[in-house]
Design a protein around this motif. Sequence first.
Motif, PDB file in Angstrom:
ATOM      1  N   ASP A   1      11.430   5.620  15.418  1.00 51.59           N
ATOM      2  CA  ASP A   1      11.703   6.023  14.033  1.00 51.59           C
ATOM      3  C   ASP A   1      10.533   5.631  13.132  1.00 51.59           C
ATOM      4  OD1 ASP A   1      14.140   6.979  14.798  1.00 51.59           O
ATOM      5  OD2 ASP A   1      15.326   5.389  13.863  1.00 51.59           O
ATOM      6  N   ILE A   2      10.316   6.426  12.110  1.00 50.93           N
ATOM      7  CA  ILE A   2       9.286   6.129  11.106  1.00 50.93           C
ATOM      8  C   ILE A   2       9.907   5.219  10.051  1.00 50.93           C
ATOM      9  CG2 ILE A   2       7.770   7.124   9.342  1.00 50.93           C
ATOM     10  CD1 ILE A   2       7.837   9.737  11.042  1.00 50.93           C
ATOM     11  N   LEU A   3       9.229   4.120   9.734  1.00 55.64           N
ATOM     12  CA  LEU A   3       9.762   3.142   8.793  1.00 55.64           C
ATOM     13  C   LEU A   3       8.818   2.981   7.601  1.00 55.64           C
ATOM     14  CD1 LEU A   3      10.977   0.344  11.262  1.00 55.64           C
ATOM     15  CD2 LEU A   3      12.264   2.304  10.366  1.00 55.64           C
ATOM     16  N   PRO A   4       9.016   3.743   6.535  1.00 54.24           N
ATOM     17  CA  PRO A   4       8.262   3.514   5.299  1.00 54.24           C
ATOM     18  C   PRO A   4       8.696   2.186   4.674  1.00 54.24           C
ATOM     19  CG  PRO A   4       9.235   5.713   5.354  1.00 54.24           C
ATOM     20  CD  PRO A   4       9.886   4.917   6.436  1.00 54.24           C
ATOM     21  N   ILE A   5       7.740   1.389   4.253  1.00 52.06           N
ATOM     22  CA  ILE A   5       8.028   0.089   3.639  1.00 52.06           C
ATOM     23  C   ILE A   5       7.866   0.209   2.136  1.00 52.06           C
ATOM     24  CG2 ILE A   5       7.285  -2.310   3.469  1.00 52.06           C
ATOM     25  CD1 ILE A   5       6.530  -2.218   6.393  1.00 52.06           C
ATOM     26  N   LEU A   6       8.944  -0.058   1.416  1.00 50.78           N
ATOM     27  CA  LEU A   6       8.956   0.089  -0.034  1.00 50.78           C
ATOM     28  C   LEU A   6       8.319  -1.122  -0.704  1.00 50.78           C
ATOM     29  CD1 LEU A   6      11.037   2.138   1.037  1.00 50.78           C
ATOM     30  CD2 LEU A   6      12.399   1.719  -1.000  1.00 50.78           C
ATOM     31  N   THR A   7       7.790  -0.904  -1.898  1.00 49.61           N
ATOM     32  CA  THR A   7       7.069  -1.953  -2.603  1.00 49.61           C
ATOM     33  C   THR A   7       7.526  -2.078  -4.049  1.00 49.61           C
ATOM     34  OG1 THR A   7       4.860  -2.749  -3.241  1.00 49.61           O
ATOM     35  CG2 THR A   7       5.209  -0.380  -3.299  1.00 49.61           C
ATOM     36  N   SER A   8       7.310  -3.263  -4.603  1.00 50.44           N
ATOM     37  CA  SER A   8       7.598  -3.504  -6.013  1.00 50.44           C
ATOM     38  C   SER A   8       6.357  -3.340  -6.884  1.00 50.44           C
ATOM     39  CB  SER A   8       8.161  -4.921  -6.202  1.00 50.44           C
ATOM     40  OG  SER A   8       7.213  -5.900  -5.772  1.00 50.44           O
ATOM     41  N   ILE A   9       5.240  -2.956  -6.296  1.00 52.38           N
ATOM     42  CA  ILE A   9       4.004  -2.758  -7.071  1.00 52.38           C
ATOM     43  C   ILE A   9       4.233  -1.635  -8.080  1.00 52.38           C
ATOM     44  CG2 ILE A   9       1.585  -2.050  -6.956  1.00 52.38           C
ATOM     45  CD1 ILE A   9       1.484  -3.231  -4.132  1.00 52.38           C
ATOM     46  N   PRO A  10       3.992  -1.878  -9.361  1.00 51.66           N
ATOM     47  CA  PRO A  10       4.234  -0.847 -10.380  1.00 51.66           C
ATOM     48  C   PRO A  10       3.475   0.443 -10.076  1.00 51.66           C
ATOM     49  CG  PRO A  10       3.840  -2.968 -11.425  1.00 51.66           C
ATOM     50  CD  PRO A  10       3.526  -3.147  -9.966  1.00 51.66           C
ATOM     51  N   GLY A  11       4.170   1.566 -10.193  1.00 52.13           N
ATOM     52  CA  GLY A  11       3.546   2.871 -10.001  1.00 52.13           C
ATOM     53  C   GLY A  11       3.553   3.381  -8.589  1.00 52.13           C
ATOM     54  N   LEU A  12       3.951   2.531  -7.622  1.00 50.68           N
ATOM     55  CA  LEU A  12       3.982   2.930  -6.217  1.00 50.68           C
ATOM     56  C   LEU A  12       5.411   2.965  -5.696  1.00 50.68           C
ATOM     57  CD1 LEU A  12       1.008   1.083  -4.431  1.00 50.68           C
ATOM     58  CD2 LEU A  12       1.288   3.536  -4.770  1.00 50.68           C
ATOM     59  N   ASP A  13       5.625   3.763  -4.666  1.00 49.96           N
ATOM     60  CA  ASP A  13       6.922   3.788  -3.994  1.00 49.96           C
ATOM     61  C   ASP A  13       6.895   2.990  -2.699  1.00 49.96           C
ATOM     62  OD1 ASP A  13       5.116   5.573  -2.899  1.00 49.96           O
ATOM     63  OD2 ASP A  13       6.601   7.137  -2.488  1.00 49.96           O
ATOM     64  N   THR A  14       5.820   3.144  -1.938  1.00 51.17           N
ATOM     65  CA  THR A  14       5.677   2.434  -0.670  1.00 51.17           C
ATOM     66  C   THR A  14       4.272   1.850  -0.581  1.00 51.17           C
ATOM     67  OG1 THR A  14       4.877   4.373   0.534  1.00 51.17           O
ATOM     68  CG2 THR A  14       7.277   4.029   0.477  1.00 51.17           C
ATOM     69  N   SER A  15       4.129   0.865   0.286  1.00 52.07           N
ATOM     70  CA  SER A  15       2.815   0.251   0.478  1.00 52.07           C
ATOM     71  C   SER A  15       2.356   0.312   1.931  1.00 52.07           C
ATOM     72  CB  SER A  15       2.837  -1.215   0.019  1.00 52.07           C
ATOM     73  OG  SER A  15       3.816  -1.952   0.745  1.00 52.07           O
TER      74      SER A  15
END
Length: 314
Positions: A244-258
């Motif tokens: 499975d593909i696992l996108p990792i979400l971020t709290s960096i302002p303006g971004l959805d994933t890192s």
Amino acid sequence: MRKIIILFLILLPISSRAYNIIYTSVDSIRIERMLCEARELPSETNYMLHFAKAFLGTPYVAHTLDCYPEENLVVNLSGMDCTTFMETVLSLSLCSLEQKTSFRDFCNFLRMIRYSRGEVSYLHRNHYLSGWIEENEKQGFVSSFSPQNTPALQNTPAPTPPHSCPAWYLSTWSKEKTTPAIQRLNINYMSTHVKKYTMLTNHPEWIAGIKEMEKAYCGKEHAYIPKHALFNTEQLRETISDGDILPILTSIPGLDTSHVGIALWKDGKLFLLHASSRWKKVVIEPQPLSLYMKSQPKQIGIRVVKIAKNRQRR
């Protein structure tokens, strides 16, 4: 030195626009060899995991898509970042599921995966992974259990999760009653950090188009698995499978994933197979995903993306 081959004047059926494919003969031969060998594998083969493991040790190289004055379809197996690694593995897997073995077939899948509507241009590249998921769901290449159009909640009790969520997710829907595990997109990182993007610096006329693309995704909401829930590996088994593909979400302002990687279960624990900037190559992360993410304070959770069930070996 890598000898680059540029294949000119490939016409996009949807737009009649020409684009270039940049690759090496070594890479094209390797892709066709991998696809031919995959045809001899058992029908139950997990192609995502099979091809991901084939790239273990490949050097991590950032910005391989931005090395040319104009946008091209770049195929590069000698150096990958986390996204190009994932796209390459998915393209190979889709080819194998349809018993396709040519380099041209691989390039067609890669084009449709990497670009909105398959149009090779910087403004149509799926720069943000949330948009990448949405566009590839439209193509029928992947599916995600993350529900769409979840009502926005601020300082109110967590809602009943949508029926599309697995049963175990009910218990980890929110870490606190006032903080549902829902990411509400507020994307603007590229347009507010232009100097970090060579192509935008060289083409300031594209910035307006990037802003429009960002605006189209802003306000959309996606449920995700918060990283504190990743310690419950027994329950994760119900949702996350090898490959499975696992996108990792971020709290960096303006971004959805890192970051993004591919799921791998080992000794009952979930690991990330990914192109790592830390290790400078494609690796199986030494720590389980739960511990890896715990050490990354700006990573908040993951989404789960699978090859669509209707993509079956023919």
